[in-house]
Write a protein that holds these residues in place. Structure first.
Motif, mmCIF file in Angstrom:
data_model
loop_
_atom_site.group_PDB
_atom_site.id
_atom_site.type_symbol
_atom_site.label_atom_id
_atom_site.label_comp_id
_atom_site.label_asym_id
_atom_site.label_seq_id
_atom_site.Cartn_x
_atom_site.Cartn_y
_atom_site.Cartn_z
ATOM 1 N N ALA A 44 0.601 -1.300 -0.004
ATOM 2 C CA ALA A 44 0.225 -0.189 0.078
ATOM 3 C C ALA A 44 0.904 1.181 -0.015
ATOM 4 C CB ALA A 44 -0.884 -0.023 1.316
ATOM 5 N N LEU A 45 0.408 2.218 -0.707
ATOM 6 C CA LEU A 45 1.095 3.675 -0.873
ATOM 7 C C LEU A 45 0.339 4.574 -0.182
ATOM 8 C CD1 LEU A 45 2.456 3.795 -4.629
ATOM 9 C CD2 LEU A 45 3.601 2.941 -2.465
ATOM 10 N N HIS A 46 1.039 5.620 0.496
ATOM 11 C CA HIS A 46 0.303 6.613 0.983
ATOM 12 C C HIS A 46 0.837 7.860 0.374
ATOM 13 C CE1 HIS A 46 -1.564 9.177 4.054
ATOM 14 N NE2 HIS A 46 -0.442 9.726 4.272
ATOM 15 N N THR A 47 -0.014 8.886 -0.162
ATOM 16 C CA THR A 47 0.425 10.021 -0.975
ATOM 17 C C THR A 47 0.620 11.129 0.181
ATOM 18 O OG1 THR A 47 -1.910 11.058 -1.287
ATOM 19 C CG2 THR A 47 -1.021 9.358 -3.186
ATOM 20 N N VAL A 48 1.748 11.879 -0.285
ATOM 21 C CA VAL A 48 2.150 13.040 0.326
ATOM 22 C C VAL A 48 2.769 14.156 -0.493
ATOM 23 C CG1 VAL A 48 2.751 11.836 2.546
ATOM 24 C CG2 VAL A 48 4.576 12.159 0.779
ATOM 25 N N ALA A 49 2.424 15.199 0.041
ATOM 26 C CA ALA A 49 3.080 16.316 -1.136
ATOM 27 C C ALA A 49 4.683 16.294 -0.764
ATOM 28 C CB ALA A 49 2.716 17.910 -0.608
ATOM 29 N N ASP A 50 5.355 16.479 -1.741
ATOM 30 C CA ASP A 50 6.694 16.288 -1.935
ATOM 31 C C ASP A 50 7.478 17.872 -1.528
ATOM 32 O OD1 ASP A 50 9.549 16.196 -2.624
ATOM 33 O OD2 ASP A 50 9.226 14.779 -4.262
ATOM 34 N N ILE A 51 7.984 17.914 -0.421
ATOM 35 C CA ILE A 51 8.538 19.323 0.134
ATOM 36 C C ILE A 51 9.927 19.352 0.018
ATOM 37 C CG2 ILE A 51 6.566 19.691 1.633
ATOM 38 C CD1 ILE A 51 8.355 18.588 4.166
ATOM 39 N N ARG A 52 10.754 18.575 -0.881
ATOM 40 C CA ARG A 52 11.983 18.438 -0.620
ATOM 41 C C ARG A 52 12.629 19.520 -1.839
ATOM 42 N NH1 ARG A 52 13.139 12.699 -3.309
ATOM 43 N NH2 ARG A 52 11.621 13.526 -4.615
ATOM 44 N N TRP A 53 14.047 19.495 -1.470
ATOM 45 C CA TRP A 53 14.791 20.642 -2.152
ATOM 46 C C TRP A 53 14.598 20.267 -3.683
ATOM 47 C CZ3 TRP A 53 20.731 20.659 -2.434
ATOM 48 C CH2 TRP A 53 21.412 19.508 -2.582
ATOM 49 N N ALA A 54 15.477 21.190 -4.502
ATOM 50 C CA ALA A 54 15.315 21.313 -5.984
ATOM 51 C C ALA A 54 16.398 20.404 -6.654
ATOM 52 C CB ALA A 54 15.381 22.454 -6.622
ATOM 53 N N ARG A 55 17.256 19.662 -5.771
ATOM 54 C CA ARG A 55 18.248 18.770 -6.526
ATOM 55 C C ARG A 55 17.994 17.293 -5.913
ATOM 56 N NH1 ARG A 55 22.656 20.660 -9.204
ATOM 57 N NH2 ARG A 55 22.875 18.295 -9.640
ATOM 58 N N ARG A 56 16.876 16.439 -6.242
ATOM 59 C CA ARG A 56 17.056 15.503 -5.782
ATOM 60 C C ARG A 56 17.697 14.200 -6.658
ATOM 61 N NH1 ARG A 56 10.742 17.030 -6.830
ATOM 62 N NH2 ARG A 56 10.690 18.704 -5.134
ATOM 63 N N ASP A 57 18.365 14.639 -7.547
ATOM 64 C CA ASP A 57 19.297 13.762 -8.348
ATOM 65 C C ASP A 57 20.572 13.633 -7.518
ATOM 66 O OD1 ASP A 57 19.718 16.636 -8.757
ATOM 67 O OD2 ASP A 57 21.322 15.970 -10.214
ATOM 68 N N ILE A 58 20.635 14.425 -6.421
ATOM 69 C CA ILE A 58 21.935 14.242 -5.606
ATOM 70 C C ILE A 58 21.590 13.477 -4.487
ATOM 71 C CG2 ILE A 58 23.837 15.309 -4.204
ATOM 72 C CD1 ILE A 58 23.073 17.953 -5.688
ATOM 73 N N LYS A 59 22.110 12.237 -4.464
ATOM 74 C CA LYS A 59 21.769 11.131 -3.119
ATOM 75 C C LYS A 59 22.226 11.784 -1.863
ATOM 76 C CE LYS A 59 20.775 6.206 -2.588
ATOM 77 N NZ LYS A 59 19.599 6.288 -2.436
ATOM 78 N N SER A 60 21.588 12.921 -1.423
ATOM 79 C CA SER A 60 22.079 13.468 -0.116
ATOM 80 C C SER A 60 21.493 12.718 1.166
ATOM 81 C CB SER A 60 21.359 14.882 -0.223
ATOM 82 O OG SER A 60 21.384 15.344 0.851
ATOM 83 N N VAL A 61 22.444 12.729 2.160
ATOM 84 C CA VAL A 61 22.129 12.140 3.416
ATOM 85 C C VAL A 61 20.925 13.084 4.085
ATOM 86 C CG1 VAL A 61 23.918 10.895 3.768
ATOM 87 C CG2 VAL A 61 23.949 13.214 4.664
ATOM 88 N N LEU A 117 15.481 11.108 -8.089
ATOM 89 C CA LEU A 117 16.743 10.382 -8.192
ATOM 90 C C LEU A 117 17.068 9.551 -9.238
ATOM 91 C CD1 LEU A 117 19.395 9.999 -6.430
ATOM 92 C CD2 LEU A 117 18.375 7.839 -5.731
ATOM 93 N N ALA A 118 18.206 9.268 -9.970
ATOM 94 C CA ALA A 118 18.316 8.407 -11.116
ATOM 95 C C ALA A 118 18.491 7.112 -10.562
ATOM 96 C CB ALA A 118 19.390 8.839 -12.007
ATOM 97 N N GLY A 119 17.286 6.360 -10.275
ATOM 98 C CA GLY A 119 17.342 4.977 -9.699
ATOM 99 C C GLY A 119 18.460 3.902 -10.405
ATOM 100 N N ILE A 120 18.858 3.219 -10.003
ATOM 101 C CA ILE A 120 19.872 2.230 -10.584
ATOM 102 C C ILE A 120 18.650 1.129 -10.942
ATOM 103 C CG2 ILE A 120 21.573 0.335 -10.303
ATOM 104 C CD1 ILE A 120 22.389 3.529 -10.116
ATOM 105 N N THR A 121 17.965 0.939 -10.072
ATOM 106 C CA THR A 121 16.814 -0.352 -10.471
ATOM 107 C C THR A 121 16.009 0.138 -11.680
ATOM 108 O OG1 THR A 121 16.769 -0.698 -8.318
ATOM 109 C CG2 THR A 121 15.212 -1.788 -9.273
ATOM 110 N N ARG A 122 15.602 1.561 -11.635
ATOM 111 C CA ARG A 122 14.934 1.993 -12.910
ATOM 112 C C ARG A 122 15.910 1.874 -14.006
ATOM 113 N NH1 ARG A 122 15.338 6.577 -15.648
ATOM 114 N NH2 ARG A 122 13.504 7.698 -16.343
ATOM 115 N N ASP A 123 17.029 1.981 -14.023
ATOM 116 C CA ASP A 123 17.781 1.896 -15.338
ATOM 117 C C ASP A 123 17.641 0.191 -15.589
ATOM 118 O OD1 ASP A 123 18.740 4.670 -15.627
ATOM 119 O OD2 ASP A 123 20.729 4.064 -14.948
ATOM 120 N N VAL A 124 17.715 -0.449 -14.957
ATOM 121 C CA VAL A 124 17.942 -1.992 -15.004
ATOM 122 C C VAL A 124 16.500 -2.344 -15.519
ATOM 123 C CG1 VAL A 124 18.044 -4.215 -14.212
ATOM 124 C CG2 VAL A 124 19.699 -2.405 -13.570
#
Ligand code: PMP
Length: 284
Positions: free
Chosen positions: A130-147, A201-208
Motif C-alpha cells: 500500500a502507498l500513502h500520498t504526500v506532498a513532496d516538500i524536498r529541495w530542488a536537487r533530488r538527483d543528488i543522493k544526499s543524506v 533520483l536516477a534510480g539504478i533499479t529504474r535503469d535496469v
C-alpha cells in the motif's frame, strides 16, 4: 559481532564513532549509496559507484576511493558479516571541522560502510504493498543522493502511520517518486515512469528495469504522470535497489485495478530476480 568499515579500518560496529563536528551530522553535508547483496555478492555495484561519484562531484566533495577500492571493501564487509541476501550502505560526508556553513579550507571526508541482511528473493511485500500520498516538500536537487532526508523521514512516517508501506510523493498532483523508491504505472499496456531530471533520483533499479522491459518487448514511456492516473492505472509498482520490483495494490486505501499484483509487474520482478541470480552466480 557485526563489523563495519570506517575511514579505512574494519571495526566492530559498537566501536565505530564519528565526531559531533562531522558535517554530515551538523548539516547533512554528505551523500550515500545502498547496493543490494544477492547470493553473497554485490549487485550492480559498478552502477552505484558511478552515481556516488556524480553525487560527490555535485557537492564538491573530493573522491576518496576508486570504484575498485569501494567494491573490494564492500565485498569484504559482505563476507565478514556472512551476508547472503541484504545490502551494503556507504556514506561519505565532507568531514569534521568547526561549525561554519561554507566549506572548511582543509578537511578530510568521513567515509563509512556497513552491511545488513534483508530477505530480497522471498520479500513478503511481493504480494502487494500500500502507498500513502504526500506532498513532496524536498529541495530542488533530488538527483543528488544526499543524506539530508528530513522530508522523506516525514513522508515515510506519515505512510507508516496510515498503515502503508511506502510514501508516494507528488507536486500539485504530479507524482515525483516514492519515499525511497522510483514510482511506475502501467497504462494501456505501456510502462510509465518519470523522465530523469533534477526532480528525481536516477534510480539504478529504474535503469535496469527499463532495460529488462525493452528485452521483454514491454513498451515504455518516460513521462510524468498524475495521482489520478495512478488511481486509474492497470498496474502500479515501485522499484529500488533493496526492494527490486514491488507491486502496489492500494493507494490511500483505494484498490488499484483488481487489487492483486499486475502481470507486467510480476514479469519484471521475475526478470529482475533472474538477472540478479545470473550476475551474482559464482563460477565453480
Ligand atoms: N528515489 C529515492 C528518493 C530513493 O531514495 C531511492 C532509493 N535509493 C530510489 C528512488 C531508487 O533508487 P535505486 O533504484 O538506485 O535504489
Amino acid at each position: 559481532m557485526a563489523i563495519c568499515w570506517l575511514n579505512g579500518q574494519f571495526v566492530p560496529e559498537a566501536q565505530a564513532q564519528v565526531s559531533i563536528f562531522d558535517r554530515g551530522l551538523l548539516f547533512g553535508d554528505g551523500v550515500y549509496e545502498v547496493a543490494a547483496v544477492f547470493g553473497g555478492r554485490l549487485l550492480d555495484a559498478d552502477r552505484h559507484l558511478v552515481r556516488l561519484e556524480r553525487s560527490l562531484a555535485a557537492i564538491a566533495i573530493p573522491s576518496t576511493h576508486s570504484a575498485a577500492e569501494w567494491v573490494a571493501l564492500m565485498q569484504s564487509l559482505v563476507d565478514q558479516n556472512g551476508i547472503d541476501e541484504g545490502l551494503v550502505y556507504l556514506q561519505v560526508t565532507r568531514g569534521v571541522a568547526e561549525r561554519d556553513f561554507a566549506f572548511p579550507a582543509s578537511v578530510t571526508p568521513t567515509c563509512f560502510a556497513y552491511a545488513r541482511k534483508k530477505a530480497l528473493s522471498g520479500d513478503p511485500h511481493a504480494h502487494g504493498i500500500a502507498l500513502h500520498t504526500v506532498a513532496d516538500i524536498r529541495w530542488a536537487r533530488r538527483d543528488i543522493k544526499s543524506v539530508a532526508m528530513l522530508a522523506q523521514v516525514l513522508a515515510k512516517q506519515a505512510a507508516k502511520a496510515a498503515g502503508a508501506y511506502e510514501a508516494l510523493m507528488h507536486e500539485d498532483g504530479v507524482v515525483t517518486e516514492g519515499g525511497s523508491s522510483t514510482a511506475w504505472i502501467v497504462q494501456h499496456g505501456t510502462l510509465l515512469t518519470r523522465p530523469l531530471s533534477h526532480d528525481i533520483l536516477a534510480g539504478i533499479t529504474r535503469d535496469v528495469v527499463l532495460e529488462l522491459a525493452a528485452q521483454a518487448g514491454i513498451p515504455t514511456v518516460e513521462r510524468a504522470f498524475t495521482l489520478n492516473e495512478v488511481r486509474q492505472a492497470e498496474e502500479c509498482l515501485i522499484t529500488s535497489a533493496t526492494s527490486f520490483v514491488l507491486p502496489v495494490t492500494r493507494v490511500d486505501g483505494q484498490v488499484i485495478a483488481d487489487g492483486v499484483p499486475g502481470p507486467i509487474t510480476m514479469r519484471l520482478r521475475d526478470a529482475y530476480l533472474a538477472r540478479a541470480a545470473t550476475l551474482t552466480a559464482r563460477s565453480a
